[in-house]
Design a protein around this motif. Sequence first.
Motif, PDB file in Angstrom:
ATOM      1  N   TRP A  60      23.332  42.734  33.590  1.00  0.00           N
ATOM      2  CA  TRP A  60      23.792  42.396  34.931  1.00  0.00           C
ATOM      3  C   TRP A  60      23.675  43.617  35.835  1.00  0.00           C
ATOM      4  CZ3 TRP A  60      28.340  44.648  37.055  1.00  0.00           C
ATOM      5  CH2 TRP A  60      29.095  45.431  36.171  1.00  0.00           C
ATOM      6  N   GLU A  61      23.678  43.352  37.124  1.00  0.00           N
ATOM      7  CA  GLU A  61      23.605  44.416  38.117  1.00  0.00           C
ATOM      8  C   GLU A  61      24.186  43.897  39.423  1.00  0.00           C
ATOM      9  OE1 GLU A  61      23.857  47.375  39.444  1.00  0.00           O
ATOM     10  OE2 GLU A  61      22.131  48.057  38.265  1.00  0.00           O
ATOM     11  N   ARG A 151      31.399  45.806  41.356  1.00  0.00           N
ATOM     12  CA  ARG A 151      31.002  46.183  39.991  1.00  0.00           C
ATOM     13  C   ARG A 151      32.203  46.255  39.061  1.00  0.00           C
ATOM     14  NH1 ARG A 151      26.775  50.822  42.086  1.00  0.00           N
ATOM     15  NH2 ARG A 151      24.984  49.417  42.393  1.00  0.00           N
ATOM     16  N   GLU A 152      33.314  46.745  39.571  1.00  0.00           N
ATOM     17  CA  GLU A 152      34.520  46.831  38.746  1.00  0.00           C
ATOM     18  C   GLU A 152      35.000  45.440  38.352  1.00  0.00           C
ATOM     19  OE1 GLU A 152      39.085  48.668  38.929  1.00  0.00           O
ATOM     20  OE2 GLU A 152      37.697  48.957  40.613  1.00  0.00           O
ATOM     21  N   TRP A 153      35.008  44.505  39.321  1.00  0.00           N
ATOM     22  CA  TRP A 153      35.462  43.158  39.011  1.00  0.00           C
ATOM     23  C   TRP A 153      34.525  42.485  38.026  1.00  0.00           C
ATOM     24  CZ3 TRP A 153      33.738  38.169  39.081  1.00  0.00           C
ATOM     25  CH2 TRP A 153      34.717  37.193  38.865  1.00  0.00           C
ATOM     26  N   PHE A 154      33.222  42.629  38.232  1.00  0.00           N
ATOM     27  CA  PHE A 154      32.267  41.977  37.347  1.00  0.00           C
ATOM     28  C   PHE A 154      32.311  42.559  35.940  1.00  0.00           C
ATOM     29  CE2 PHE A 154      30.471  39.680  40.836  1.00  0.00           C
ATOM     30  CZ  PHE A 154      29.848  38.594  40.230  1.00  0.00           C
ATOM     31  N   ALA A 155      32.554  43.838  35.809  1.00  0.00           N
ATOM     32  CA  ALA A 155      32.666  44.436  34.481  1.00  0.00           C
ATOM     33  C   ALA A 155      33.808  43.793  33.708  1.00  0.00           C
ATOM     34  CB  ALA A 155      32.866  45.944  34.592  1.00  0.00           C
ATOM     35  N   GLU A 156      34.943  43.576  34.378  1.00  0.00           N
ATOM     36  CA  GLU A 156      36.092  42.944  33.726  1.00  0.00           C
ATOM     37  C   GLU A 156      35.812  41.468  33.431  1.00  0.00           C
ATOM     38  OE1 GLU A 156      39.476  43.562  36.195  1.00  0.00           O
ATOM     39  OE2 GLU A 156      39.526  45.736  35.871  1.00  0.00           O
ATOM     40  N   ILE A 158      32.873  39.983  32.941  1.00  0.00           N
ATOM     41  CA  ILE A 158      31.870  39.810  31.884  1.00  0.00           C
ATOM     42  C   ILE A 158      32.455  40.140  30.519  1.00  0.00           C
ATOM     43  CG2 ILE A 158      29.683  40.761  30.997  1.00  0.00           C
ATOM     44  CD1 ILE A 158      28.801  40.860  33.992  1.00  0.00           C
ATOM     45  N   ASN A 159      33.341  41.114  30.458  1.00  0.00           N
ATOM     46  CA  ASN A 159      34.015  41.396  29.194  1.00  0.00           C
ATOM     47  C   ASN A 159      34.851  40.187  28.763  1.00  0.00           C
ATOM     48  OD1 ASN A 159      35.059  43.306  27.044  1.00  0.00           O
ATOM     49  ND2 ASN A 159      36.963  42.795  28.084  1.00  0.00           N
ATOM     50  N   ASN A 162      32.398  37.209  27.732  1.00  0.00           N
ATOM     51  CA  ASN A 162      31.695  37.401  26.464  1.00  0.00           C
ATOM     52  C   ASN A 162      32.622  37.456  25.253  1.00  0.00           C
ATOM     53  OD1 ASN A 162      29.107  37.416  27.535  1.00  0.00           O
ATOM     54  ND2 ASN A 162      28.986  39.644  27.687  1.00  0.00           N
TER      55      ASN A 162
END
Length: 236
Positions: A60-61, A151-156, A158-159, A162
């Motif tokens: 992701w990006e 990016r911070e929200w998406f990192a959380e 996606i964790n 998944n």
Amino acid sequence: LHHRASSAPGRHSKPPTELVATTINQVYSWDITYLRTLVAGIYFYAYIVLDIFSRKIVAWEIAETESDVVSAAMMERLDLECHLRGAHLHSDNGNPMKGATMVMTLFRLGVMPSLSRPRVSDDNPFSESLFKTVKYHRTYPGKFGTVAEAREWFAEFINWYNTVHLHSSIGYVTPAARHQGSAQATYDKRNQTYAIAQVAHPERWSKKPKFWAGPETVYLNPSAETKSRLKEAAVA
């Protein structure tokens, strides 16, 4: 002698080729979705790649522009992890998907691209479904102030997606478990629990207990023949 735009005959695009995944790293689906910002008319863009067999988000990006350069860099990073040679990559028909930099990168990596028909969202259902999950998530803020916030929200997210989210399409296990091959142990444990419960209290069961398993084959844009065969199998 030429048709004007309003009177041009309709065009019938051929449906994309059927893609079949029987394990991970065979078929990927990816797309880009708009992210609203605090300024009207200005957007960030979320690029997300999904393995259709496991439903795991594998790359992701978040960027400020739609660009085939960003897409190509993302695929380069994914190749370092998954060794993409021989894999199929399905996407929509936008410029970031079919720009020269992206096309040449996929060719060099040995990836076989597949494109949806113009303005046909049904040709890329896995990514469309994922984006709905993203934007209907209870923590989705609606608007982002900066790329760093996005990016911070998406990192959380996606964790969570998944490793915590129990995905209904793969038998209510996490995409990470399915991707790593540990989902079968969960299916076996559930089936064993159901069997023991049925033996202990047969009066509570009017029919056979549910058999837990993930799909052995996942289709992207199945042909009419495949759809008919799957329908017959479901009825049987």
